[in-house]
Design a protein around this motif. Structure first.
Motif, PDB file in Angstrom:
ATOM      1  N   MET A  65       0.851  -1.197   0.000  1.00 35.61           N
ATOM      2  CA  MET A  65       0.000   0.000   0.000  1.00 35.61           C
ATOM      3  C   MET A  65       0.887   1.247   0.000  1.00 35.61           C
ATOM      4  N   THR A  66       0.686   2.114  -0.968  1.00 40.00           N
ATOM      5  CA  THR A  66       1.447   3.347  -1.062  1.00 40.00           C
ATOM      6  C   THR A  66       0.782   4.416  -0.196  1.00 40.00           C
ATOM      7  N   VAL A  67       1.577   5.152   0.563  1.00 46.44           N
ATOM      8  CA  VAL A  67       1.028   6.165   1.451  1.00 46.44           C
ATOM      9  C   VAL A  67       1.755   7.487   1.266  1.00 46.44           C
ATOM     10  N   THR A  68       1.112   8.571   1.676  1.00 50.43           N
ATOM     11  CA  THR A  68       1.747   9.894   1.635  1.00 50.43           C
ATOM     12  C   THR A  68       1.921  10.451   3.047  1.00 50.43           C
ATOM     13  N   GLU A  69       1.571   9.629   4.028  1.00 49.06           N
ATOM     14  CA  GLU A  69       1.683  10.031   5.429  1.00 49.06           C
ATOM     15  C   GLU A  69       2.116   8.810   6.226  1.00 49.06           C
ATOM     16  N   VAL A  70       3.106   8.976   7.096  1.00 51.80           N
ATOM     17  CA  VAL A  70       3.625   7.808   7.799  1.00 51.80           C
ATOM     18  C   VAL A  70       4.163   8.206   9.165  1.00 51.80           C
ATOM     19  N   ASP A  71       4.161   7.245  10.059  1.00 49.55           N
ATOM     20  CA  ASP A  71       4.754   7.396  11.388  1.00 49.55           C
ATOM     21  C   ASP A  71       6.211   6.940  11.327  1.00 49.55           C
ATOM     22  N   LEU A  72       7.059   7.532  12.154  1.00 44.60           N
ATOM     23  CA  LEU A  72       8.455   7.111  12.267  1.00 44.60           C
ATOM     24  C   LEU A  72       8.709   6.747  13.720  1.00 44.60           C
ATOM     25  N   ASN A  73       9.024   5.472  13.977  1.00 41.98           N
ATOM     26  CA  ASN A  73       9.208   5.031  15.349  1.00 41.98           C
ATOM     27  C   ASN A  73      10.604   4.473  15.583  1.00 41.98           C
ATOM     28  N   ALA A  74      11.004   4.458  16.846  1.00 42.61           N
ATOM     29  CA  ALA A  74      12.299   3.886  17.238  1.00 42.61           C
ATOM     30  C   ALA A  74      12.181   3.296  18.629  1.00 42.61           C
ATOM     31  N   ASP A  75      12.984   2.261  18.880  1.00 44.23           N
ATOM     32  CA  ASP A  75      13.050   1.646  20.204  1.00 44.23           C
ATOM     33  C   ASP A  75      13.929   2.494  21.110  1.00 44.23           C
ATOM     34  N   MET A  76      13.511   2.689  22.342  1.00 40.24           N
ATOM     35  CA  MET A  76      14.330   3.470  23.274  1.00 40.24           C
ATOM     36  C   MET A  76      13.993   3.113  24.711  1.00 40.24           C
ATOM     37  N   GLY A  77      14.659   3.800  25.656  1.00 40.10           N
ATOM     38  CA  GLY A  77      14.492   3.477  27.062  1.00 40.10           C
ATOM     39  C   GLY A  77      15.178   2.172  27.424  1.00 40.10           C
ATOM     40  N   GLU A  78      16.210   1.800  26.665  1.00 41.20           N
ATOM     41  CA  GLU A  78      16.823   0.487  26.832  1.00 41.20           C
ATOM     42  C   GLU A  78      18.119   0.493  27.645  1.00 41.20           C
ATOM     43  N   SER A  79      18.491   1.628  28.198  1.00 48.65           N
ATOM     44  CA  SER A  79      19.650   1.648  29.097  1.00 48.65           C
ATOM     45  C   SER A  79      19.281   0.961  30.410  1.00 48.65           C
ATOM     46  N   TYR A  80      20.315   0.470  31.115  1.00 47.96           N
ATOM     47  CA  TYR A  80      20.047  -0.255  32.357  1.00 47.96           C
ATOM     48  C   TYR A  80      21.212  -0.064  33.313  1.00 47.96           C
ATOM     49  N   GLY A  81      20.956   0.637  34.408  1.00 49.41           N
ATOM     50  CA  GLY A  81      22.007   0.870  35.395  1.00 49.41           C
ATOM     51  C   GLY A  81      23.176   1.630  34.786  1.00 49.41           C
ATOM     52  N   ALA A  82      24.365   1.031  34.888  1.00 51.09           N
ATOM     53  CA  ALA A  82      25.576   1.690  34.372  1.00 51.09           C
ATOM     54  C   ALA A  82      25.717   1.552  32.865  1.00 51.09           C
ATOM     55  N   TRP A  83      24.852   0.761  32.229  1.00 56.57           N
ATOM     56  CA  TRP A  83      24.975   0.505  30.801  1.00 56.57           C
ATOM     57  C   TRP A  83      24.061   1.442  30.017  1.00 56.57           C
ATOM     58  N   VAL A  84      24.647   2.278  29.170  1.00 53.37           N
ATOM     59  CA  VAL A  84      23.897   3.240  28.372  1.00 53.37           C
ATOM     60  C   VAL A  84      23.782   2.720  26.949  1.00 53.37           C
ATOM     61  N   LEU A  85      22.558   2.653  26.451  1.00 55.12           N
ATOM     62  CA  LEU A  85      22.317   2.136  25.109  1.00 55.12           C
ATOM     63  C   LEU A  85      21.501   3.144  24.318  1.00 55.12           C
ATOM     64  N   GLY A  86      22.087   3.637  23.242  1.00 54.56           N
ATOM     65  CA  GLY A  86      21.390   4.565  22.378  1.00 54.56           C
ATOM     66  C   GLY A  86      21.371   5.991  22.908  1.00 54.56           C
ATOM     67  N   ASP A  87      20.978   6.911  22.037  1.00 51.74           N
ATOM     68  CA  ASP A  87      20.875   8.330  22.381  1.00 51.74           C
ATOM     69  C   ASP A  87      19.403   8.725  22.293  1.00 51.74           C
ATOM     70  N   ASP A  88      18.671   8.414  23.359  1.00 57.42           N
ATOM     71  CA  ASP A  88      17.223   8.618  23.342  1.00 57.42           C
ATOM     72  C   ASP A  88      16.824  10.073  23.127  1.00 57.42           C
ATOM     73  N   LEU A  89      17.529  10.988  23.780  1.00 54.76           N
ATOM     74  CA  LEU A  89      17.146  12.398  23.677  1.00 54.76           C
ATOM     75  C   LEU A  89      17.268  12.897  22.242  1.00 54.76           C
ATOM     76  N   ALA A  90      18.339  12.498  21.560  1.00 56.29           N
ATOM     77  CA  ALA A  90      18.509  12.916  20.171  1.00 56.29           C
ATOM     78  C   ALA A  90      17.469  12.260  19.264  1.00 56.29           C
ATOM     79  N   LEU A  91      17.177  10.987  19.503  1.00 55.90           N
ATOM     80  CA  LEU A  91      16.178  10.288  18.687  1.00 55.90           C
ATOM     81  C   LEU A  91      14.789  10.892  18.863  1.00 55.90           C
ATOM     82  N   LEU A  92      14.493  11.328  20.072  1.00 56.25           N
ATOM     83  CA  LEU A  92      13.177  11.904  20.331  1.00 56.25           C
ATOM     84  C   LEU A  92      12.958  13.221  19.590  1.00 56.25           C
ATOM     85  N   ASP A  93      14.026  13.824  19.114  1.00 51.27           N
ATOM     86  CA  ASP A  93      13.896  15.029  18.299  1.00 51.27           C
ATOM     87  C   ASP A  93      13.596  14.700  16.837  1.00 51.27           C
TER      88      ASP A  93
END
Length: 255
Positions: free
Chosen positions: A1-29
């Motif tokens: 199905m061809t569309v002219t409007e779409v959502d853009l999503n990403a996985d985030m909130g995946e850091s845990y304790g001392a382990w940082v995964l991804g740049d959520d703040l930048a992605l949220l922009d």
């Protein structure tokens, strides 16, 4: 199905304790919807509070990314969990994240399975039914985000739950329209230009070139870029720019 409007999503909130995964703040922009971990495959309470707060500040829609209870494996290992246990796990995860989101002035607006659970419910009728039943019993107004023609979306449609079909800009596809397993070479794409070009093709033509060189039909209501991939922000930015240049409007699938 061809569309002219779409959502853009990403996985985030995946850091845990001392382990940082991804740049959520930048992605949220960049994205319009955020699939936020619920603590089972990743994400500690402090991370989830920060992520929900930042999403609320930017007007980004939050979805509960539910997964197997598998912190050590990041939710990417299949677990032969009993349907009743999976049902309870999904309710628990959505409820926990929604409480966090509400404390920050927003709420969970949709549900998306994570990792191995996502791939399992493409074909596994029992686990798909357990996820759908959990959403129905908790809040039947929550849409389910998943792969087109999956057992999950078919089960959701049968009970009247809204379904959203998504495509993956940074993942390779099989000729059957499923994702190439991560353990195989070339399963994850890393070049922002290639990823952006594929996203535009999927949205504007409804097709993607499979790993076998065949054109595969896709239904692109939402485009996903993985937040844990190296260069995720650059890829998401390139995808958004390319879609807008192609005349596609970016907006969340729920208001």
């Amino acid at each position: 199905m061809t569309v002219t409007e779409v959502d853009l999503n990403a996985d985030m909130g995946e850091s845990y304790g001392a382990w940082v995964l991804g740049d959520d703040l930048a992605l949220l922009d960049v994205v319009t919807s955020a699939n936020v971990a619920c603590g089972f495959h990743a994400g500690d309470p402090s991370t989830l509070v920060r992520t929900c707060r930042a999403a609320a500040q930017r007007g980004v829609v939050i979805g509960a990314q539910v997964g197997y209870r598998d912190l050590a494996g990041f939710g990417r290992r299949f677990i032969d969990v009993a349907p009743e246990d999976l049902y309870a796990d999904v309710i628990y995860q959505i409820g926990a994240l929604d409480a966090v989101a509400r404390s920050q002035g927003t709420r969970v607006r949709y549900v998306k399975p994570h990792g191995a659970l996502y791939n399992t419910v493409v074909h596994h009728a029992g686990q798909a039914a357990a996820v759908v039943r959990a959403v129905r019993d908790l809040d039947a107004t929550l849409p389910l985000l998943g792969l087109a023609d999956s057992a999950l979306l078919a089960a959701a449609e049968r009970v009247g739950i809204r379904t959203i079909s998504e495509v993956f800009a940074d993942r390779a596809y099989t000729a059957g329209g499923t994702l190439v397993p991560r353990r195989e070479d070339g399963a994850v794409l890393h070049d922002p230009d290639e990823v952006a070009e594929r996203a535009v093709a999927m949205v504007t033509t409804g097709e993607v070139l499979s790993q076998d060189g065949e054109d595969v039909q896709v239904d692109a209501e939402s485009v996903c870029v993985h937040g844990d991939s190296p260069g995720a922000v650059a890829m998401a930015t390139a995808v958004r720019a390319a879609l807008e240049d192609a005349g596609v409007t970016l907006r969340p699938f729920v208001s």
